[in-house]
Design a protein around this motif. Structure first.
Motif, mmCIF file in Angstrom:
data_model
loop_
_atom_site.group_PDB
_atom_site.id
_atom_site.type_symbol
_atom_site.label_atom_id
_atom_site.label_comp_id
_atom_site.label_asym_id
_atom_site.label_seq_id
_atom_site.Cartn_x
_atom_site.Cartn_y
_atom_site.Cartn_z
ATOM 1 N N GLY A 1 -39.669 9.913 -56.353
ATOM 2 C CA GLY A 1 -39.170 10.109 -54.919
ATOM 3 C C GLY A 1 -38.119 9.287 -54.500
ATOM 4 N N PHE A 2 -37.265 8.887 -55.481
ATOM 5 C CA PHE A 2 -36.421 7.731 -55.318
ATOM 6 C C PHE A 2 -35.156 8.462 -54.314
ATOM 7 C CE2 PHE A 2 -34.848 9.767 -58.963
ATOM 8 C CZ PHE A 2 -33.241 9.506 -58.546
ATOM 9 N N LEU A 3 -35.062 9.601 -54.262
ATOM 10 C CA LEU A 3 -33.969 10.414 -53.348
ATOM 11 C C LEU A 3 -34.549 10.536 -51.833
ATOM 12 C CD1 LEU A 3 -32.876 13.168 -56.096
ATOM 13 C CD2 LEU A 3 -31.783 10.802 -55.334
ATOM 14 N N GLY A 4 -35.712 9.947 -51.695
ATOM 15 C CA GLY A 4 -36.028 9.884 -50.342
ATOM 16 C C GLY A 4 -34.796 9.135 -49.488
ATOM 17 N N GLY A 5 -34.811 8.856 -48.100
ATOM 18 C CA GLY A 5 -33.923 8.272 -47.128
ATOM 19 C C GLY A 5 -33.776 6.871 -47.289
ATOM 20 N N VAL A 6 -34.844 6.089 -47.549
ATOM 21 C CA VAL A 6 -34.753 4.604 -47.778
ATOM 22 C C VAL A 6 -34.219 4.415 -49.147
ATOM 23 C CG1 VAL A 6 -36.199 2.559 -47.991
ATOM 24 C CG2 VAL A 6 -36.640 4.256 -46.282
ATOM 25 N N GLN A 7 -34.616 5.100 -50.161
ATOM 26 C CA GLN A 7 -34.205 4.982 -51.345
ATOM 27 C C GLN A 7 -32.558 5.221 -51.727
ATOM 28 O OE1 GLN A 7 -36.888 6.441 -50.685
ATOM 29 N NE2 GLN A 7 -38.494 5.821 -52.064
ATOM 30 N N THR A 8 -32.101 6.485 -50.940
ATOM 31 C CA THR A 8 -30.770 6.661 -51.200
ATOM 32 C C THR A 8 -29.951 6.076 -50.422
ATOM 33 O OG1 THR A 8 -31.393 9.321 -51.181
ATOM 34 C CG2 THR A 8 -29.358 8.542 -50.579
ATOM 35 N N THR A 9 -30.306 5.460 -49.487
ATOM 36 C CA THR A 9 -29.591 4.131 -48.739
ATOM 37 C C THR A 9 -29.700 3.062 -49.466
ATOM 38 O OG1 THR A 9 -30.416 5.012 -46.584
ATOM 39 C CG2 THR A 9 -29.500 2.780 -46.581
ATOM 40 N N ALA A 10 -30.427 2.661 -50.218
ATOM 41 C CA ALA A 10 -30.461 1.517 -51.186
ATOM 42 C C ALA A 10 -29.484 1.709 -52.190
ATOM 43 C CB ALA A 10 -31.791 1.246 -51.721
ATOM 44 N N LEU A 11 -29.387 2.686 -52.683
ATOM 45 C CA LEU A 11 -28.403 3.346 -53.878
ATOM 46 C C LEU A 11 -27.292 3.109 -53.315
ATOM 47 C CD1 LEU A 11 -30.436 6.066 -55.759
ATOM 48 C CD2 LEU A 11 -29.931 3.469 -56.554
ATOM 49 N N GLU A 12 -26.826 3.692 -52.206
ATOM 50 C CA GLU A 12 -25.497 3.622 -51.575
ATOM 51 C C GLU A 12 -25.052 2.429 -51.286
ATOM 52 O OE1 GLU A 12 -23.531 6.167 -51.362
ATOM 53 O OE2 GLU A 12 -24.883 7.451 -52.192
ATOM 54 N N SER A 13 -25.988 1.367 -50.912
ATOM 55 C CA SER A 13 -25.462 0.095 -50.755
ATOM 56 C C SER A 13 -25.180 -0.776 -51.865
ATOM 57 C CB SER A 13 -26.944 -0.550 -50.114
ATOM 58 O OG SER A 13 -27.211 -0.095 -48.910
ATOM 59 N N LEU A 14 -26.161 -0.390 -53.019
ATOM 60 C CA LEU A 14 -25.728 -0.951 -54.312
ATOM 61 C C LEU A 14 -24.217 -0.438 -54.701
ATOM 62 C CD1 LEU A 14 -28.920 -0.993 -56.451
ATOM 63 C CD2 LEU A 14 -27.741 -2.992 -55.695
ATOM 64 N N LYS A 15 -24.034 0.716 -54.415
ATOM 65 C CA LYS A 15 -22.848 1.207 -55.086
ATOM 66 C C LYS A 15 -21.556 0.910 -54.174
ATOM 67 C CE LYS A 15 -24.531 5.790 -56.343
ATOM 68 N NZ LYS A 15 -24.481 7.174 -56.371
ATOM 69 N N GLU A 16 -21.876 0.370 -52.859
ATOM 70 C CA GLU A 16 -20.702 -0.109 -51.996
ATOM 71 C C GLU A 16 -20.463 -1.647 -52.433
ATOM 72 O OE1 GLU A 16 -22.217 0.392 -48.023
ATOM 73 O OE2 GLU A 16 -21.838 2.537 -48.152
ATOM 74 N N ALA A 17 -21.898 -2.446 -52.622
ATOM 75 C CA ALA A 17 -21.521 -3.556 -53.122
ATOM 76 C C ALA A 17 -20.743 -3.765 -54.456
ATOM 77 C CB ALA A 17 -22.948 -4.436 -53.375
ATOM 78 N N ALA A 18 -21.168 -2.819 -55.350
ATOM 79 C CA ALA A 18 -20.230 -2.819 -56.547
ATOM 80 C C ALA A 18 -18.757 -2.510 -56.491
ATOM 81 C CB ALA A 18 -20.909 -1.867 -57.768
ATOM 82 N N GLN A 19 -18.548 -1.724 -55.576
ATOM 83 C CA GLN A 19 -17.258 -1.467 -55.160
ATOM 84 C C GLN A 19 -16.276 -2.466 -54.775
ATOM 85 O OE1 GLN A 19 -17.345 2.072 -52.761
ATOM 86 N NE2 GLN A 19 -17.841 3.285 -54.425
#
Length: 270
Positions: free
Chosen positions: A53-71
């Protein structure tokens, strides 16, 4: 002998410019290429931790944060490379699977350059350092204050496999050195060895090395650091001792002490 490619893993942090500068210092005498390799946190490593269920709201936000940090990190790492005036350079940004990409880049590099923090298990590149030394068994340079190429290089010698590998792989560096000193501490080793054998090996390859036998017993690391300082060595060549355990590299006591010292810079190989 010569080196053609020097690799510097970059984190997008404050230490990147120093790492690039050290890589350039090492590469320049050989006309070698400097490869700045941006090594971000791998999203693939985080996803199993999130569970089903990692595509839930909290998890999706966490993944987006990781992507933004990587960029953002890539932008900073690229800026560190752009600020370097050395002409023969290449910037590479790794994507998932990051560790596979880092391994591939290291296998096509002669030396991998790190700052002190990753070697001491600190910061985002600590795992990359362990991977390079333990898993890939690549020669690494830990760049510290006072690093120069062409000055004095000390070589720690006990006749063992790790030390011999480091001593051989460092030959291009020794050929550029003004002075080479072999440091042997037979009373601090359980191994019987003749340090003059390494001196003869170097002599056959055009490197005129001095030999200093240290009288100390017990832990070899303090004696080696003290002797390296006494001969004003900018770089100490040594074998890295340890073994993999649960995918973590556990360094032996001597290696750990060398990693925790402040000077000189270290050329290590496992």
């Amino acid at each position: 002998m010569s080196w053609a490619r020097i690799m510097a893993p970059l984190s997008g942090g404050q230490g990147d410019r120093d790492a690039v500068a050290a890589a350039v210092m090492l590469a320049e005498p050989f006309g070698a290429e400097v490869a700045g390799v941006y090594t971000p946190a791998d999203v693939a490593d985080v996803m199993p931790w999130m569970g089903e269920g990692f595509l839930g709201g909290v998890q999706t936000t966490a993944l987006e944060s990781l992507k933004e940090a990587a960029q953002a990190g890539e932008k900073n790492a690229r800026a560190a490379m752009d600020a370097c005036a050395y002409g023969k350079k290449q910037f590479i940004a790794l994507t998932t699977p990051v560790w596979a990409g880092l391994s591939a880049e290291s296998r096509l590099s002669d030396v991998v350059v790190f700052g002190s923090d990753p070697a001491r298990g600190r910061g985002p590149l600590a795992e990359a350092f362990q991977q390079m030394v333990a898993d890939e068994q690549r020669p690494v340079l830990i760049a510290r204050e006072g690093l120069t190429v062409g000055g004095c290089v000390a070589v720690a010698w006990d006749g063992g496999k790790e030390a011999s590998r480091a001593a051989r792989l460092a030959l291009p560096l020794l050929e550029k050195a003004r002075r080479v000193v072999i440091l042997a501490a037979p009373k601090a080793s359980s191994r019987s060895f003749d340090a003059a054998r390494l001196q003869a090996y170097y002599g056959a390859r055009g490197v005129d090395a001095e030999l200093e036998v240290l009288p100390e017993s017990g832990d070899a690391a303090p004696a080696l650091v003290k002797a390296a300082a006494a001969v004003e060595a900018e770089i100490l060549v040594a074998g890295a001792f340890g073994h993999p355990r649960l995918q973590e590299f556990i360094f032996g006591g001597t290696t750990r002490s060398l990693l925790n010292s402040d000077r000189p810079s270290l050329f290590l190989s496992h």
